[in-house]
Scaffold this motif. Structure first.
Motif, PDB file in Angstrom:
ATOM      1  N   MET A   1      -8.021 -37.085   6.504  1.00 13.02           N
ATOM      2  CA  MET A   1      -7.887 -35.637   6.350  1.00 13.02           C
ATOM      3  C   MET A   1      -8.285 -34.889   7.599  1.00 13.02           C
ATOM      4  SD  MET A   1      -9.144 -34.990   2.507  1.00 13.02           S
ATOM      5  CE  MET A   1      -9.133 -33.211   2.757  1.00 13.02           C
ATOM      6  N   ARG A   2      -9.105 -35.532   8.472  1.00 11.52           N
ATOM      7  CA  ARG A   2      -9.501 -34.836   9.698  1.00 11.52           C
ATOM      8  C   ARG A   2      -8.306 -34.684  10.622  1.00 11.52           C
ATOM      9  NH1 ARG A   2     -14.654 -38.030  10.675  1.00 11.52           N
ATOM     10  NH2 ARG A   2     -15.992 -37.156   9.089  1.00 11.52           N
ATOM     11  N   GLY A   3      -7.680 -33.530  10.554  1.00 12.57           N
ATOM     12  CA  GLY A   3      -6.588 -33.251  11.480  1.00 12.57           C
ATOM     13  C   GLY A   3      -5.302 -33.982  11.151  1.00 12.57           C
TER      14      GLY A   3
ATOM     15  N   TYR B   1     -25.412 -36.225   9.229  1.00 11.51           N
ATOM     16  CA  TYR B   1     -24.565 -37.352   8.827  1.00 11.51           C
ATOM     17  C   TYR B   1     -23.132 -36.941   9.115  1.00 11.51           C
ATOM     18  CZ  TYR B   1     -28.372 -39.414   6.048  1.00 11.51           C
ATOM     19  OH  TYR B   1     -29.530 -39.985   5.628  1.00 11.51           O
ATOM     20  N   GLY B   2     -22.608 -37.411  10.239  1.00 14.06           N
ATOM     21  CA  GLY B   2     -21.269 -36.989  10.615  1.00 14.06           C
ATOM     22  C   GLY B   2     -20.213 -37.509   9.668  1.00 14.06           C
ATOM     23  N   MET B   3     -20.238 -38.786   9.453  1.00 14.04           N
ATOM     24  CA  MET B   3     -19.119 -39.424   8.761  1.00 14.04           C
ATOM     25  C   MET B   3     -18.908 -38.912   7.340  1.00 14.04           C
ATOM     26  SD  MET B   3     -18.283 -43.351   7.961  1.00 14.04           S
ATOM     27  CE  MET B   3     -16.625 -43.855   8.366  1.00 14.04           C
TER      28      MET B   3
ATOM     29  N   TYR C   1     -12.531 -40.087  17.333  1.00 20.99           N
ATOM     30  CA  TYR C   1     -13.544 -39.043  17.252  1.00 20.99           C
ATOM     31  C   TYR C   1     -12.941 -37.649  17.368  1.00 20.99           C
ATOM     32  CZ  TYR C   1     -16.562 -43.058  17.663  1.00 20.99           C
ATOM     33  OH  TYR C   1     -17.157 -44.263  17.428  1.00 20.99           O
ATOM     34  N   CYS C   2     -13.660 -36.675  16.816  1.00 19.19           N
ATOM     35  CA  CYS C   2     -13.187 -35.299  16.870  1.00 19.19           C
ATOM     36  C   CYS C   2     -13.265 -34.784  18.312  1.00 19.19           C
ATOM     37  CB  CYS C   2     -14.047 -34.390  16.005  1.00 19.19           C
ATOM     38  SG  CYS C   2     -14.291 -34.970  14.327  1.00 19.19           S
ATOM     39  N   PRO C   3     -12.484 -33.757  18.636  1.00 21.84           N
ATOM     40  CA  PRO C   3     -12.575 -33.178  19.971  1.00 21.84           C
ATOM     41  C   PRO C   3     -14.000 -32.668  20.230  1.00 21.84           C
ATOM     42  CG  PRO C   3     -10.695 -32.289  18.774  1.00 21.84           C
ATOM     43  CD  PRO C   3     -11.481 -33.109  17.798  1.00 21.84           C
ATOM     44  N   GLY C   4     -14.530 -33.001  21.398  1.00 22.93           N
ATOM     45  CA  GLY C   4     -15.856 -32.504  21.750  1.00 22.93           C
ATOM     46  C   GLY C   4     -16.995 -33.340  21.212  1.00 22.93           C
ATOM     47  N   CYS C   5     -16.690 -34.432  20.552  1.00 22.62           N
ATOM     48  CA  CYS C   5     -17.742 -35.312  20.017  1.00 22.62           C
ATOM     49  C   CYS C   5     -18.219 -36.237  21.120  1.00 22.62           C
ATOM     50  CB  CYS C   5     -17.192 -36.132  18.863  1.00 22.62           C
ATOM     51  SG  CYS C   5     -18.372 -37.342  18.251  1.00 22.62           S
ATOM     52  N   THR C   6     -19.523 -36.370  21.275  1.00 20.30           N
ATOM     53  CA  THR C   6     -20.037 -37.183  22.379  1.00 20.30           C
ATOM     54  C   THR C   6     -20.171 -38.667  22.037  1.00 20.30           C
ATOM     55  OG1 THR C   6     -22.196 -36.324  21.732  1.00 20.30           O
ATOM     56  CG2 THR C   6     -21.199 -35.389  23.708  1.00 20.30           C
TER      57      THR C   6
ATOM     58  N   SER D   1     -26.729 -35.818  20.865  1.00 20.53           N
ATOM     59  CA  SER D   1     -25.267 -35.788  20.792  1.00 20.53           C
ATOM     60  C   SER D   1     -24.772 -34.583  20.016  1.00 20.53           C
ATOM     61  CB  SER D   1     -24.769 -37.061  20.101  1.00 20.53           C
ATOM     62  OG  SER D   1     -24.788 -38.137  20.978  1.00 20.53           O
ATOM     63  N   THR D   2     -23.460 -34.390  20.083  1.00 22.64           N
ATOM     64  CA  THR D   2     -22.854 -33.258  19.375  1.00 22.64           C
ATOM     65  C   THR D   2     -22.117 -33.730  18.135  1.00 22.64           C
ATOM     66  OG1 THR D   2     -20.804 -33.535  20.600  1.00 22.64           O
ATOM     67  CG2 THR D   2     -22.423 -32.001  21.518  1.00 22.64           C
ATOM     68  N   CYS D   3     -21.954 -32.824  17.203  1.00 23.72           N
ATOM     69  CA  CYS D   3     -21.041 -33.043  16.075  1.00 23.72           C
ATOM     70  C   CYS D   3     -20.352 -31.710  15.809  1.00 23.72           C
ATOM     71  CB  CYS D   3     -21.795 -33.518  14.845  1.00 23.72           C
ATOM     72  SG  CYS D   3     -20.704 -33.791  13.428  1.00 23.72           S
ATOM     73  N   PRO D   4     -19.434 -31.305  16.735  1.00 24.66           N
ATOM     74  CA  PRO D   4     -18.838 -29.970  16.607  1.00 24.66           C
ATOM     75  C   PRO D   4     -18.207 -29.741  15.238  1.00 24.66           C
ATOM     76  CG  PRO D   4     -17.760 -31.271  18.353  1.00 24.66           C
ATOM     77  CD  PRO D   4     -18.950 -32.042  17.898  1.00 24.66           C
ATOM     78  N   THR D   5     -17.590 -30.775  14.679  1.00 23.07           N
ATOM     79  CA  THR D   5     -16.888 -30.603  13.406  1.00 23.07           C
ATOM     80  C   THR D   5     -17.829 -30.134  12.310  1.00 23.07           C
ATOM     81  OG1 THR D   5     -15.287 -32.271  14.002  1.00 23.07           O
ATOM     82  CG2 THR D   5     -15.525 -31.801  11.652  1.00 23.07           C
ATOM     83  N   ASN D   6     -18.920 -30.871  12.126  1.00 22.16           N
ATOM     84  CA  ASN D   6     -19.806 -30.508  11.011  1.00 22.16           C
ATOM     85  C   ASN D   6     -20.771 -29.391  11.364  1.00 22.16           C
ATOM     86  OD1 ASN D   6     -18.881 -32.327   8.966  1.00 22.16           O
ATOM     87  ND2 ASN D   6     -19.714 -33.968  10.229  1.00 22.16           N
TER      88      ASN D   6
HETATM   89  S1  SF4 Z   1     -17.690 -35.829  12.420  1.00 21.09           S
HETATM   90 FE1  SF4 Z   1     -19.118 -35.303  14.054  1.00 21.09          FE
HETATM   91  S2  SF4 Z   1     -19.999 -37.230  14.749  1.00 21.09           S
HETATM   92 FE2  SF4 Z   1     -18.182 -37.709  13.568  1.00 21.09          FE
HETATM   93  S3  SF4 Z   1     -16.515 -37.901  15.061  1.00 21.09           S
HETATM   94 FE3  SF4 Z   1     -16.485 -35.796  14.299  1.00 21.09          FE
HETATM   95  S4  SF4 Z   1     -17.771 -34.643  15.722  1.00 21.09           S
HETATM   96 FE4  SF4 Z   1     -18.223 -36.829  16.031  1.00 21.09          FE
END
Ligand code: SF4
Ligand SMILES: Cc1ncc(C[n+]2csc(CCOP(=O)(O)OP(=O)(O)O)c2C)c(N)n1
Ligand SMILES: [Mg+2]
Lengths: 375, 257, 186
Positions: free
Chosen positions: C43-45, B128-130, B21-26, B214-219
């Motif tokens: 690609m993520r990171g 939609y995170g993924m 998971y991305c940093p900060g993702c719950t 929940s969070t999705c900091p990336t998107n």
């Molecule tokens: S894209 Fe969003 S939901 Fe998916 S792992 Fe990253 S932060 Fe979490």
């Protein structure tokens, strides 16, 4: 218009817009999502309809509904999503209305992966949905071809009241190439004699795919078959490379076809008389072109990014007269040209036998090449 | 993964695989809470999890329990199948908001209506995170996503779906609550709810679900900290936390420990 | 004529855009070109790469196993593409991110301190441009001016103010590589 560098998926979306797309219905899925994302901006900007459906099931039935009105509409998805659309496709076919669908294929079966694949050939070409229905399937190998075939898809779908599907693997969707966009066509909503749009000043019309009396359903099936004959006569498209003096012919569609082109060129540079036939319509399939070639060549090599699907069609055309060999990379792997070059060399060094199932020897070679144990 | 001031110890039910998971993702926090609860209840080795299609598709890499992976949205149907042939096992699904509230809305509603004895962990991150941040049914009005580039326009793109409120109207539901993962206090409350949901299932008291904001900091294009704040300031008002249905039988449950 | 180029590095190092600039320049020169990224969750990171094929005829495969030209912006890419490069090929390596000498002696390896040059210019994000500039030493089909024109024609309007610094990065990479080129044993 000057050439611009277009990403495949976005080019498809813009080409559809310019072909007069009135409404788009879709659902996100990699590696196709850019089509949906592009149209989520572009369609509202032009005052046209865009709906992100709750699912592919929803999307295809929105297409079904909108297509019943005679509007130019489409959806797009990738393999798992297209599987969900199969019920809708069967209904659309049974109702004899035009609809356009793009499948940016990825590795399967199941959730698989998001890498480029061609493993939905059979699903697209032979059915997928239930019942006996023909459909037009176009397979672009480049961004420009995808643009050109997008407009053609609408025209063919409407001309034959049939599903026109474009199948391309994820790499064409993600690739950028210089390409020329056609000019914007005006939206022309034709008043088709079948379209359901309110019985103002005319008899009411009903669009349905139910024919309770089997004899009526049989007549419908015969009508579809008859229309398919017309398509077969008029709409076969393919591209030839170095076929004039070819003793060996590689057959591949989409990306597998263009990778094969690199191999064929290199083999030619070494004096091998090899050519390439790249089907552009995989349905209707260029059986006759292959039939003609069979008199001239010593062997065919079918190259696909799957475990041998179009192979069946080539075998149907060749009918055991000369050997048909197979090389495929299934599961989301794109072959490099040197793999195909090795296969061409194998063909040339012979001896080859006419085999009814070239997949068997291919499997043996795959396990050997990949250095994995046969389970 | 979140960096709250919780003292972190890896629960046994959690494998050593580092999460993707991305940093900060719950998502990671939610995984941990579920793993802790299963472990505390001593049911890890009789649990079968059902992973969704979404960022948590690889949930099975992190839980040290049996797992299957469902088609997009179909986890409640697969869980039903498993539970019906293995009624003494603990069966749970872990689903995102696209998975559960969009493509899988039919399956979740009917599993709840049938009162299936399964537990659903529902991760609401408003997109939609993924697939890179498209609009979900839970996307807030006006929120920009890659498929609502000018902000979600409720006129053409509809209104958010409040899943907990909706499912709580169904008689088959034993336990249905909404919690959030944006700070340590809420994380503790979330864990208690997850425990209650599994206890509901263990006692055969019907369908149980915990919705987790929940969070999705990336998107969302935010830092982890900003995204926690976004949950508190924007998600919680739109999706009020609370118990939407706790059946009388479930209310009687006393959990020791 | 056909040339294949792979540009690889960490996500965020501008790998994909570096390739696109080459693709634009090739297109503007009337050549055929394909640009294809690695895509997906990696690609993520993680690492990213793109393949650019430039030719004066219809392009067959958009991918290549043993490219004659490559740019490695980090150590994992250096490891990978040093091995993959076609014999006699040229590999531009971001010296700022690697701490080892080349292993092969049948290829040209050009070291460029991309990060340092970019920082001297005042924008770390330009490290990709220094590498692309350096690559031109081995890609005579595209001139420095072609790349500058490509940026001018195709950079989104809002980034246009960055043009002078981009030009400088391309040029410094190019000049550095030319000096290095004289030193590398063929
Ligand atoms: S894209 Fe969003 S939901 Fe998916 S792992 Fe990253 S932060 Fe979490
Ligand atoms: C039938 C089908 N349609 C679409 C997809 C593509 N897809 C993968 S994940 C996903 C959405 C996931 O979003 P969500 O459920 O909210 O989970 P998150 O990633 O946000 O946790 C989609 C649409 C798919 N795999 N299968
Ligand atoms: Mg989500």
């Amino acid at each position: 218009m000057p050439k611009e560098l277009w990403k495949g998926n976005e080019a498809i979306a813009e080409a559809a817009v310019r072909a007069g797309l009135e409404a788009y219905f879709g659902y996100p899925i990699t590696p196709q999502t850019e089509i949906l994302e592009y149209l989520s901006r572009r369609m509202p900007e032009l005052g046209r309809a865009f709906v992100q459906a709750e699912s592919e099931l929803g999307a295809i039935n929105m297409v079904y509904g909108a297509a019943c009105t005679g509007a130019r509409v489409m959806s797009s998805s990738s393999s798992p999503g297209v599987s969900l659309m199969m019920e809708g496709l069967s209904y659309i076919a049974g109702t004899e209305i035009p609809a356009v669908l793009v499948n940016v294929m990825r590795g399967g079966p199941g959730l698989g992966n998001i890498a480029p694949a061609q493993s939905d050939y059979n699903q697209a070409v032979r059915g997928g949905g239930h019942g006996d229905y023909p459909r037009i399937v176009l397979a672009p190998a480049s961004v420009q071809e995808a643009i050109d075939l997008m407009a053609l898809s609408f025209d063919l779908a409407e001309k034959y009241r049939m599903i026109a599907m474009m199948i391309l693997d994820g790499s064409v969707g993600q690739m950028m190439e210089p390409a020329e966009m056609p000019a914007m066509r005006e939206i022309r909503r034709r008043d088709y004699e079948w379209a359901v749009n309110g019985a103002m000043n005319r008899e009411r019309r009903i669009l349905t795919s139910i024919y309770l009396n089997p004899l009526d359903e049989e007549k419908t099936n015969l009508r579809l078959a008859e229309r398919w004959n017309e398509v077969k006569t008029n709409e076969v498209r393919y591209k030839e490379y170095f076929l004039d003096d070819a003793k060996y012919v590689v057959v591949g569609f989409g990306t597998a076809g263009r990778v094969a082109l690199s191999a064929v060129r290199e083999a030619r540079a070494h004096g091998v008389k090899v050519g390439l036939l790249r089907p552009i319509t995989v349905s209707p399939f260029p059986y006759e072109a292959l039939n003609q070639l069979t008199g001239q060549v010593e062997a065919f090599l079918v190259v696909e990014m799957n475990a041998g699907q179009m192979l069946d069609d080539v075998q149907l055309a060749v009918r055991g007269r000369v050997p048909v060999e197979f090389y495929g990379r299934p599961g989301g792997v794109v072959p490099f040209h040197d793999e195909i070059l090795d296969e061409i060399r194998r063909l040339v060094s012979g001896p080859l036998a006419v085999s009814s199932n070239p997949r068997d020897s291919w499997l043996t070679r795959m396990y050997r090449n990949l250095k994995i144990a046969v389970p | 993964m979140t960096t709250d001031n919780l003292v972190y110890e890896r629960p046994e039910a959690f494998t050593e695989t580092p999460t993707h998971y991305c940093p900060g993702c719950t998502h990671g926090v939610a995984h941990r809470l579920v793993a802790e609860v299963l472990e505390e209840m001593g049911v890890v080795n009789k649990t079968v999890g059902v992973a969704p299609v979404g960022c948590s598709v690889f949930a099975y890499n992190y839980f040290d329990a049996d797992f299957v992976e469902a088609p997009h949205g179909r986890a409640p149907a697969m869980a039903t199948g498993i539970k019906r042939v293995l009624p003494d096992r603990v069966v749970f699904t872990y689903q995102g908001d696209g998975d559960l509230a969009s493509i899988g809305m039919g399956e979740i509603v009917h599993a709840a209506a049938r009162g299936e004895n399964i537990t659903v962990i529902f991760i609401n991150n408003a997109n939609y995170g993924m697939t890179g941040g498209q609009m979900a049914p839970t996307t807030l009005p006006g929120m920009k996503t890659t498929s609502s580039p000018n902000g979600r326009d409720v006129e053409t793109q509809g209104y958010p779906i409040k899943v907990s409120e909706m499912l709580s109207t169904l008689d088959g539901v034993g336990y249905c609550v909404r919690r959030s993962l944006h700070d340590p206090k809420n994380i503790r409350l979330a864990k208690k709810a997850i425990r209650a949901a599994f206890e509901t299932q263990m006692r055969g008291l019907g369908f149980s679900m915990v919705e987790l904001l929940s969070t999705c900091p990336t998107n969302w294009g935010m830092t982890p900290v900003a995204s926690m704040k976004f949950v508190a300031e924007h998600m919680v008002p739109a999706y009020p936390l609370g118990d939407y249905k706790v059946s009388d039988a479930v209310k009687q449950i006393k959990v020791q420990g | 004529m056909q040339k294949e180029i792979i540009i690889a590095g960490f996500g965020g190092q501008g790998v994909l855009f570096g390739g696109q600039v080459l693709a634009y320049a090739a297109m503007d020169n009337g050549l055929n070109v394909t640009w294809i990224p690695s895509y997906g969750p990696e690609m993520r990171g993680g690492t990213a790469n793109c393949t650019v094929v430039i030719a004066d005829r219809e392009i067959g495969s958009p991918l290549v196993k043993n490219p004659p030209l490559a740019v490695a912006l980090n150590l994992p890419s250096f490891d990978k593409y040093e091995e993959m490069l076609a014999p006699g090929g040229t590999l531009v390596v971001n010296q700022s991110m690697v701490d080892r000498a080349p292993k092969r002696n049948d290829i040209h390896v050009i070291f460029v301190p991309c990060n340092e040059i970019a920082e001297e210019i005042g924008d770390r994000r330009l490290l990709n441009m220094t590498a692309v500039g350096a690559l031109l030493t081995a890609l005579p089909e595209i001139k420095l001016e072609d790349l500058e024109k490509a940026l001018e024609n195709h950079l989104p309007e809002k980034h246009k103010k960055l043009l002078p610094k981009n030009f400088e990065a391309l040029k410094r990479g190019f000049v550095h590589a030319q000096k290095e080129w004289d030193k590398v044993p063929a």
